[in-house]
Design a protein around this motif. Structure first.
Motif, PDB file in Angstrom:
ATOM      1  N   LEU A  44      -8.564  13.834  -5.751  1.00  0.00           N
ATOM      2  CA  LEU A  44      -8.736  14.266  -4.357  1.00  0.00           C
ATOM      3  C   LEU A  44      -7.527  13.881  -3.500  1.00  0.00           C
ATOM      4  N   GLN A  45      -7.023  12.670  -3.726  1.00  0.00           N
ATOM      5  CA  GLN A  45      -5.886  12.213  -2.920  1.00  0.00           C
ATOM      6  C   GLN A  45      -4.658  13.078  -3.169  1.00  0.00           C
ATOM      7  N   LYS A  46      -4.456  13.433  -4.447  1.00  0.00           N
ATOM      8  CA  LYS A  46      -3.290  14.264  -4.752  1.00  0.00           C
ATOM      9  C   LYS A  46      -3.397  15.616  -4.048  1.00  0.00           C
ATOM     10  N   LYS A  47      -4.607  16.164  -4.049  1.00  0.00           N
ATOM     11  CA  LYS A  47      -4.795  17.472  -3.415  1.00  0.00           C
ATOM     12  C   LYS A  47      -4.537  17.389  -1.907  1.00  0.00           C
ATOM     13  N   VAL A  48      -5.049  16.335  -1.288  1.00  0.00           N
ATOM     14  CA  VAL A  48      -4.854  16.203   0.158  1.00  0.00           C
ATOM     15  C   VAL A  48      -3.378  15.971   0.469  1.00  0.00           C
ATOM     16  N   LEU A  49      -2.730  15.181  -0.393  1.00  0.00           N
ATOM     17  CA  LEU A  49      -1.298  14.933  -0.210  1.00  0.00           C
ATOM     18  C   LEU A  49      -0.527  16.243  -0.222  1.00  0.00           C
ATOM     19  N   GLU A  50      -0.933  17.124  -1.111  1.00  0.00           N
ATOM     20  CA  GLU A  50      -0.205  18.358  -1.318  1.00  0.00           C
ATOM     21  C   GLU A  50      -0.451  19.369  -0.209  1.00  0.00           C
ATOM     22  N   SER A  51      -1.733  19.544   0.152  1.00  0.00           N
ATOM     23  CA  SER A  51      -2.028  20.661   1.051  1.00  0.00           C
ATOM     24  C   SER A  51      -2.689  20.235   2.358  1.00  0.00           C
ATOM     25  N   GLY A  52      -3.091  18.981   2.456  1.00  0.00           N
ATOM     26  CA  GLY A  52      -3.872  18.559   3.621  1.00  0.00           C
ATOM     27  C   GLY A  52      -3.086  18.568   4.921  1.00  0.00           C
ATOM     28  N   PRO A  53      -3.797  18.610   6.051  1.00  0.00           N
ATOM     29  CA  PRO A  53      -3.140  18.648   7.355  1.00  0.00           C
ATOM     30  C   PRO A  53      -2.856  17.239   7.873  1.00  0.00           C
ATOM     31  N   PHE A  54      -2.635  16.317   6.952  1.00  0.00           N
ATOM     32  CA  PHE A  54      -2.377  14.940   7.370  1.00  0.00           C
ATOM     33  C   PHE A  54      -1.035  14.483   6.822  1.00  0.00           C
ATOM     34  N   VAL A  55      -0.204  13.948   7.711  1.00  0.00           N
ATOM     35  CA  VAL A  55       0.997  13.283   7.235  1.00  0.00           C
ATOM     36  C   VAL A  55       0.656  11.794   7.254  1.00  0.00           C
ATOM     37  N   ILE A  56       0.106  11.315   6.144  1.00  0.00           N
ATOM     38  CA  ILE A  56      -0.250   9.901   6.095  1.00  0.00           C
ATOM     39  C   ILE A  56       1.031   9.125   5.809  1.00  0.00           C
ATOM     40  N   MET A  57       1.305   8.124   6.636  1.00  0.00           N
ATOM     41  CA  MET A  57       2.627   7.502   6.573  1.00  0.00           C
ATOM     42  C   MET A  57       2.583   6.048   6.112  1.00  0.00           C
ATOM     43  N   PHE A  58       1.716   5.277   6.753  1.00  0.00           N
ATOM     44  CA  PHE A  58       1.795   3.838   6.527  1.00  0.00           C
ATOM     45  C   PHE A  58       0.427   3.212   6.377  1.00  0.00           C
ATOM     46  N   GLN A  59       0.424   2.107   5.639  1.00  0.00           N
ATOM     47  CA  GLN A  59      -0.748   1.257   5.600  1.00  0.00           C
ATOM     48  C   GLN A  59      -0.404   0.020   6.411  1.00  0.00           C
ATOM     49  N   GLU A  60      -1.343  -0.402   7.221  1.00  0.00           N
ATOM     50  CA  GLU A  60      -1.059  -1.493   8.142  1.00  0.00           C
ATOM     51  C   GLU A  60      -1.022  -2.854   7.445  1.00  0.00           C
ATOM     52  N   THR A  61      -0.156  -3.721   7.930  1.00  0.00           N
ATOM     53  CA  THR A  61      -0.132  -5.094   7.468  1.00  0.00           C
ATOM     54  C   THR A  61      -0.404  -5.972   8.675  1.00  0.00           C
ATOM     55  N   GLU A  62      -1.355  -6.875   8.537  1.00  0.00           N
ATOM     56  CA  GLU A  62      -1.604  -7.783   9.652  1.00  0.00           C
ATOM     57  C   GLU A  62      -0.724  -9.009   9.488  1.00  0.00           C
ATOM     58  N   ILE A  63      -0.108  -9.438  10.590  1.00  0.00           N
ATOM     59  CA  ILE A  63       0.694 -10.654  10.530  1.00  0.00           C
ATOM     60  C   ILE A  63       0.160 -11.646  11.557  1.00  0.00           C
ATOM     61  N   ALA A  64      -0.222 -12.815  11.080  1.00  0.00           N
ATOM     62  CA  ALA A  64      -0.633 -13.882  11.987  1.00  0.00           C
ATOM     63  C   ALA A  64       0.503 -14.897  12.018  1.00  0.00           C
ATOM     64  N   ALA A  65       0.923 -15.262  13.217  1.00  0.00           N
ATOM     65  CA  ALA A  65       1.965 -16.284  13.348  1.00  0.00           C
ATOM     66  C   ALA A  65       1.278 -17.583  13.713  1.00  0.00           C
ATOM     67  N   MET A  66       1.596 -18.637  12.971  1.00  0.00           N
ATOM     68  CA  MET A  66       0.869 -19.879  13.247  1.00  0.00           C
ATOM     69  C   MET A  66       1.788 -21.091  13.242  1.00  0.00           C
ATOM     70  N   ARG A  67       1.311 -22.156  13.845  1.00  0.00           N
ATOM     71  CA  ARG A  67       2.047 -23.402  13.839  1.00  0.00           C
ATOM     72  C   ARG A  67       2.115 -23.916  12.409  1.00  0.00           C
ATOM     73  N   ASP A  68       3.158 -24.651  12.159  1.00  0.00           N
ATOM     74  CA  ASP A  68       3.442 -25.153  10.836  1.00  0.00           C
ATOM     75  C   ASP A  68       2.320 -26.005  10.243  1.00  0.00           C
ATOM     76  N   ASN A  69       1.560 -26.691  11.111  1.00  0.00           N
ATOM     77  CA  ASN A  69       0.548 -27.620  10.606  1.00  0.00           C
ATOM     78  C   ASN A  69      -0.785 -26.956  10.305  1.00  0.00           C
ATOM     79  N   VAL A  70      -0.865 -25.637  10.448  1.00  0.00           N
ATOM     80  CA  VAL A  70      -2.124 -24.940  10.187  1.00  0.00           C
ATOM     81  C   VAL A  70      -2.100 -24.386   8.764  1.00  0.00           C
ATOM     82  N   ASN A  71      -3.121 -24.705   7.988  1.00  0.00           N
ATOM     83  CA  ASN A  71      -3.166 -24.247   6.600  1.00  0.00           C
ATOM     84  C   ASN A  71      -4.450 -23.479   6.317  1.00  0.00           C
TER      85      ASN A  71
END
Lengths: 529, 355
Positions: A483-510
């Protein structure tokens, strides 16, 4: 008068001299800056927002969970174990002994049954996740029931792939609420819906202390948590919308974690030795929705050309600064059956040739509804620039989030640049929106993304329906790849990116845990040096 | 010149005054009512023509079509526009402003929470603005064309034209991160947020009521920077207006007369000229105060200050109409209240207005 002025000057000087020394945050408390103004309800039966799901993931126990690093490993939480009948219609869960709610009540199968029934009966936004198994307000009390203290029985209407059913129970709707407490606060038969919006009735590692909408959310540790008490006795989340303010708070040490830093801030904290970054691929996808009502976008060559006209690498590296990775299929990496090849890359010449094939060698003009946040606008501008090289004149129409979305949902857009997050961990969640559209008319009763873009996926709709009944996981995965290949080929979606979450934390947090969705971001393992 | 001549024995005159006051009170209340209903009607209509779907805020983007339709009906959005407005007004008359979709709280409760935050900030900013702006304006006027005048005008111009967003961030960078003179965004350190039960909602007062001086100073160190930045803007405006009012007064003949009579320059400036400037100045100050009371969205965003401006903006962008209308009523009431207050001040300052 002179005395007055002198007094004022002195007063101002005094007021601005250092107040109490800015101590770092206490060792047993976690303080976080997080844009939580999307939080509109605390009720697991009604929530769909990131911050709400993250809250529920830390305060409620769900029937089932999955391993954050390998989502195919499903394990029991409230349900200790389960059986699926031969015919695939009956799921029997054994409820774990010894879980207590914050109220002190024991958690039983009755609570679990009530929680699931409640989701279906209240019929709020996430109810469809359970509704797709044939539960309705009329039958749910028979089909989901506790047969004794420790046994929960659930009867679905078709022999679905067991993983599909189980993954849905790992979502927010699988949270178990305290039946007694909820019913104590029932008003006019609302199953406690009003009360639950702002209150708490769970058994998770943290309990709600206080929610002040638009301001802060604070949690206290559940010292008796069955799977071990958290090290952090308090978690305080302050709503800070502005990323630059979050950065300052973090650098100063007034908070332990900043959750919404953007490219600029991430670049500037990178050199700070007191700050470290934690990132995790999320399920959300960035994509362009191309309305098939538009005469140009409905040409297959144009759709394909546009997929060659995105500067995938440039955007992930500079604009998103690590907060996204290129991903072009509709199932995010980590999902069952995800197709992780990215066949398209920036290729202006190829795009030009395709446009020429479509009879549009001179290009055309088209509009794009764009959310006016920094990241989305920058992405749109990059796309505008690459399209211009192929002769396409892209007009960006900026708007607020809800405004652009309203237009998109009403099918009034040419192109919509959007972000789609999966509703639960099963591939059906995205398949049923990107590749499924049973009725393409304006007044359809189901309005998936395919519908919003006026696209009829043809046979794919039936294939999507078939895939949820395939009980062999490998065969099922293969169906989704197809299904994904078919949508990639003909679908009306230009899917571009998958999101990455970034948490910035103090050095002492584990040991902060970030999962593939916000409901698997856990605070319970966090320690501080 | 502030002397008051009273004719205390004239009882009849007083009685007449009272009955006149009574009648005018009724008139005032009636016109207020009309004003508010008009205000609500306009806001309501604007809200309904916004190209934002109000149901979206309630159900989110992923809800099924069936849930969407049900909620739309529950929210009364299927009714004709006039009927929606009528339902709303009749609820408001009964004191029910509805519930906010975004916070799940009754709108009145939300406003009780967000308005004090703005009130506190705006009041402090105005106080700073007045106490620095008025003397600065006077100072500039008496040194017209000399360097003190230029300095005040440059500072004023800068304050008026610098983007508040930038100024706020720079303020935080310098005074919070580098110099450590003030505390960062928020009304209190994050760790203290649950320690205070709102009584008045004004953090400076609530902490004093609880008698916790640590918290009080913490609140002070949080409010001082955003208040100063807002104050800078009102200061710039107030100083400029004071300067031009003063220049006008100082060229009047009575000032010349006073000088000829040998009255000291200090007395002429601060007593005679400034005394006459006070009346138009009160209008200027009241306006700038009322503007601040609407809430400054950008300041509230940068300083994570949960005030009225952010509340109304957020609600508007989500078409959360109950909240928007509730906020509008508050802003309307603020303008009317500040107007009344300046009326009272006129009477105190201008003997002519007392007659």
């Amino acid at each position: 008068m002179r005395r007055l002025i002198a007094g004022l000057v002195l007063g101002t000087a005094l007021a601005t001299t250092p107040m109490a020394a800015q101590a770092e945050t206490p060792k047993n408390a976690l303080v976080m800056a997080f844009a939580i103004d999307d939080l509109i309800t605390l009720d697991p039966a009604g929530m769909f927002e990131f911050s709400a799901l993250e809250y529920a993931g830390n305060t409620y126990d769900r029937l089932i969970g999955f391993d954050n690093d390998d989502v195919s490993k499903i394990y029991g939480v409230v349900a200790e174990s389960w059986d699926v009948s031969e015919d695939g219609l009956t799921f029997t869960f054994k409820i774990r002994d010894g879980i207590k709610f914050a109220s002190g009540n024991d958690l039983t199968a009755e609570d679990a049954a009530f929680s699931l029934q409640r989701v279906v009966l209240l019929d709020q936004s996430p109810a469809f996740i359970l509704g797709q198994f044939g539960f309705t307000a009329d039958n749910v009390k028979d089909r989901i029931r506790a047969t004794d203290e420790n046994t929960l029985v659930m009867e679905v209407d078709q022999p679905y792939a067991p993983s599909f059913v189980l993954y849905c129970l790992t979502a927010g709707v699988g949270a178990v609420v305290d039946k007694k407490v909820v019913l104590e606060h029932e008003k006019d038969g609302d199953l406690g819906a009003e009360w639950m919006k702002t209150n708490y009735a769970g058994s998770g590692p943290f309990a709600l202390n206080k929610w002040t909408a638009g301001e802060s959310l604070s949690l206290t540790a559940n010292e008796d948590y069955w799977d071990g008490a958290p090290a952090m006795k308090r978690v305080i989340i302050r709503n800070v919308k502005e990323a630059a303010s979050q950065q300052l708070l973090l650098q100063k040490g007034d908070i332990d974690i900043a959750r919404n830093l953007e490219a600029d801030q991430l670049a500037s904290v990178k050199g700070d030795e007191n700050i470290k970054l934690l990132s995790k691929g999320k399920g959300a996808l960035w994509y362009l929705g191309l309305s098939q009502k538009n005469e140009f976008l409905s040409k297959p060559e144009v759709r394909e050309a546009l997929k060659y006209l995105v500067d995938y690498d440039g955007i992930t590296e500079t604009i998103m600064a690590g907060r996204a990775q290129t991903h072009q299929a509709f199932l995010p990496e980590g999902f069952l059956g995800a197709y992780n090849e990215n066949p398209y890359s920036l290729d202006i010449e190829k795009a030009k040739a395709l446009l020429a094939d479509a009879g549009l060698a001179d290009g055309f003009t088209v509009t794009m509804d764009t959310r006016n946040t920094t990241a989305v606008m920058s992405m749109a501008q990059s796309i505008q620039a690459t399209w211009a090289q192929a002769g396409i004149n892209l007009e960006i129409i900026p708007g607020d989030n809800k405004q652009t979305l309203t237009k998109y949902r009403a099918r009034q857009h040419d192109i919509y640049i959007g972000r789609w997050g999966p509703d639960y961990q099963d591939p059906h969640t995205n398949a049923s929106t990107f590749a499924w559209n049973p009725d393409n008319s304006d007044d359809a009763s189901a309005k998936p993304l395919a519908w919003r873009n006026s696209w009829n996926p043809g046979d794919m709709t039936a294939e999507v329906d078939k895939a949820i009944l395939e009980r062999d996981s490998e065969k099922r995965a293969a169906m989704y790849v197809d299904l994904q290949k078919k949508v990639l080929e003909s679908g009306p979606f230009v899917i571009m990116f998958q999101e990455t979450e970034i948490a910035a934390m103090r050095d002492n947090v584990n040991n902060l845990v970030l999962g593939p969705s916000f409901d698997n971001n856990y605070y319970r393992f966090v320690t501080k040096d | 010149m502030f002397a008051v001549t009273r004719n205390a024995s004239d009882g009849r005159k007083r009685a007449r005054l009272f009955s006149r006051t009574g009648a005018s009170l009724v008139r005032i209340i009636f016109s207020l009512l009309i004003t508010f209903i008009g205000l609500l009607l306009v806001t309501f209509l604007i809200g309904r023509v916004l190209p934002i779907d109000p149901v979206l805020a309630a159900v989110g983007d992923h809800a099924s079509e069936q849930v969407y339709q049900r909620v739309k009906e529950e929210m009364g959005l299927n009714l004709p526009l006039w009927q929606q407005f009528f339902v709303y007004i009749s609820n408001v008359v009964q004191g029910d402003f509805g519930t906010s979709v975004l916070t799940s709280n009754p709108v009145l409760e939300d406003i009780k929470r967000v308005f004090p935050a703005t009130l506190e900030l705006a009041t402090l900013a105005t106080i700073i603005g007045v106490f620095l702006g008025v003397p600065a304006g006077v100072f500039a006027a008496i040194n017209k064309g000399k360097w003190p005048d230029h300095i005040v005008r440059i500072i004023g111009l800068a304050g008026y034209s610098m983007p508040i967003f930038w100024l706020g961030l720079m303020g935080l960078l310098v005074f919070y991160l580098k110099l450590d003179w003030v505390a960062g965004p928020g009304r209190l350190d994050a760790f203290y947020v649950d320690f205070i039960e709102p009584t008045t909602g004004l953090m400076l007062i609530d902490t004093l009521i609880e008698g916790d001086m640590d918290l009080f100073w913490n609140a002070v160190s949080h409010i001082i920077l955003p208040a100063s930045i807002l104050a800078y803007f009102s200061l710039a405006y107030i100083a400029r207006m004071t300067r031009s009012f003063m220049l006008e007064q100082l060229s009047q003949e009575y000032i010349l007369t006073a000088r000829v009579k040998g009255i000291s320059e200090t007395r002429i400036i601060w007593r005679h000229a400034l005394g006459n400037v006070m009346v138009p100045l009160v209008t200027v100050i009241a306006l700038s105060y009322a503007n601040l009371l609407e809430g400054s969205v950008l300041t509230e965003i940068i300083f994570a200050w949960p005030g009225l401006g952010l509340y109304i903006t957020n609600s508007l962008l989500n078409a959360d109409m109950n909240a928007v209308l509730g906020g509008t009523v508050v802003v309307g009431a603020v303008f009317i209240g500040v107007n009344m207050l300046s009326d009272v001040l006129y009477r105190l300052l201008d003997p002519r207005a007392r007659r």
